[in-house]
Design a protein around this motif. Sequence first.
Motif, short mmCIF file in Angstrom:
data_model
loop_
_atom_site.label_atom_id
_atom_site.label_comp_id
_atom_site.label_asym_id
_atom_site.label_seq_id
_atom_site.Cartn_x
_atom_site.Cartn_y
_atom_site.Cartn_z
N THR A 151 9.58 -7.03 -15.94
CA THR A 151 10.10 -8.34 -16.30
C THR A 151 9.24 -9.39 -15.62
O THR A 151 8.81 -9.21 -14.48
CB THR A 151 11.57 -8.50 -15.88
OG1 THR A 151 11.70 -8.23 -14.47
CG2 THR A 151 12.46 -7.55 -16.66
N LYS A 152 9.00 -10.50 -16.32
CA LYS A 152 8.14 -11.56 -15.78
C LYS A 152 8.80 -12.22 -14.58
O LYS A 152 10.02 -12.46 -14.58
CB LYS A 152 7.86 -12.61 -16.85
CG LYS A 152 6.99 -12.12 -18.00
CD LYS A 152 6.80 -13.22 -19.03
CE LYS A 152 5.98 -12.75 -20.20
NZ LYS A 152 5.85 -13.79 -21.26
N THR A 154 12.60 -9.38 -26.66
CA THR A 154 12.87 -9.38 -25.22
C THR A 154 12.82 -7.95 -24.69
O THR A 154 12.84 -6.96 -25.44
CB THR A 154 14.25 -9.98 -24.93
OG1 THR A 154 15.26 -9.12 -25.49
CG2 THR A 154 14.38 -11.38 -25.51
N VAL A 155 12.79 -7.83 -23.36
CA VAL A 155 12.82 -6.52 -22.73
C VAL A 155 14.09 -5.77 -23.11
O VAL A 155 14.07 -4.58 -23.43
CB VAL A 155 12.71 -6.66 -21.19
CG1 VAL A 155 12.96 -5.32 -20.51
CG2 VAL A 155 11.34 -7.21 -20.80
N SER A 156 15.22 -6.48 -23.11
CA SER A 156 16.49 -5.83 -23.46
C SER A 156 16.50 -5.38 -24.91
O SER A 156 17.15 -4.38 -25.25
CB SER A 156 17.67 -6.76 -23.17
OG SER A 156 17.59 -7.93 -23.97
N ASP A 205 10.12 -12.05 -22.33
CA ASP A 205 10.45 -12.15 -20.92
C ASP A 205 9.92 -10.97 -20.10
O ASP A 205 10.43 -10.67 -19.02
CB ASP A 205 11.97 -12.24 -20.74
CG ASP A 205 12.70 -11.05 -21.37
OD1 ASP A 205 12.05 -10.27 -22.10
OD2 ASP A 205 13.92 -10.91 -21.16
N GLY A 206 8.91 -10.31 -20.63
CA GLY A 206 8.40 -9.15 -19.92
C GLY A 206 6.97 -8.80 -20.28
O GLY A 206 6.36 -9.40 -21.17
#
Length: 466
Positions: free
Chosen positions: A49-50, A116-118, A160-161
């Motif tokens: 994650t960033k 997103t990562v999720s 975000d990653g």
Amino acid sequence: MAQVKLVSECFIKPNLEAVSEASKKPYNLSPMDIDTLCANYMQKGLMYTKSYDAGFQTEVFLLKLKHSFSLSLVHFYPLAGRFATQTFPDEHACCIFLDCVNSPGARFIHASLDSTVSDVLSGTDVHPAFRSFYDLGERAINYDGHTNALLSLQVTELVDGIFIGFSFSHSIGDGTSLEHFITTLSEIFNSVGNSLQNWEKLTYVPISREPIFEPFFPDGYGPVLKLPYVEPSEFLSRENPASIREKIFQFSRVSMSRLKAMANNGVPNDGNRNNEISSFQALSGLIWRAITRARKLEPEMETNCSLTMNLRPRLIPPLSQEYFGNYFSRIRASCKVGELLNTGLGWGSLLLHASLKNVDDKAIIESFRKYCEAPIIGQLANDSAFFGVNFVKIVGSHRSNLFGTEFGMGRPVAIRTGNVNEVEGRVSVSQGSEGAGSVDLEVSLAPSTMTALEMDEEFMSFVTLG
């Protein structure tokens, strides 16, 4: 579904002035290197994650990673090379080696995904996007290293990653060697500081674990092996991807301890603990039983389970983990389906345990000697001769510590493999996010078999949920 998009790509080479003259010489392949030329590239990746609180900037991160990549290749110079073939038509033979000089270098890819990562980690099934997180989803076998990069690094930027995916020719190294490179790259990345001016001045950075490039041959053989081929068409074969589901199953330290105790319950012991089943052998026996049960096979049918092992510590004297190349072997246990399923959990695990015990220095040297006397390129795409029917193929290592690998964004939140896992019955192993003692399994099965596995009470009672 959002698609992975190419942003840019280039090739990375080390500063040649920092590379030793010995490293620039042609590099001969070992018996195990040659044997894997028709196998797929290895692929391993790390999701981060960033770190916005630390002022994360993608452009700065990419510049630093590229320079760290170049500095790492000073120590791992063969990874910037390409394969080359010398033919001997009068002998109907050829020799395949590594040309470390005439090559554009290792490949570096920057890609993006509007997710997103999720999005890609939600659920336990492996998200389809991961197939494009390595070499943009291109498939290759190790022989393709004549024209393809032997090592590529793809940075896929998510909302975000960051995912860092490594594609690595299995004909230059095994999983231990790939992990050695990744951890060295992380070590250099974290040692060069954050000043662009400092990076540009650096051409060499010392590392804690220098790789040893000395192909292993038994006494009296090597360093050149001639193969009984002139044209690639005489040996090349490629796998056709199966229609499968890939799913992650996690096992905590507590669950692994409970599994080991149950597997050893009732196993005869000679007082010297020679028959003690390890936690990983217990887990291997569990997944073998569960997949066999999920396949709904007849009791009299045969079933097989194979494991890969690191040969370095089994040689006399043992080789250090810094020996770069292929130092692995496969063992196989076989039995009837009814024997495996109608006995206790420890029965199948004990079969695997016994097969592993038989691999010692003498057996290793003898297998290498036999190969050197009649070398061929293994046809892994159709290798039922070894893996057998109704096989479960377990690869990777529970001792791998890639969760400790950092690139300025803290620990990775997930470890994944690439499309090389698209073989029905393959189980890829890595250390779990909980650290030593925990294990993650990435399982590839036919959709109907996976559904049955998810409903297997014995198997799921050990899986860590949530």
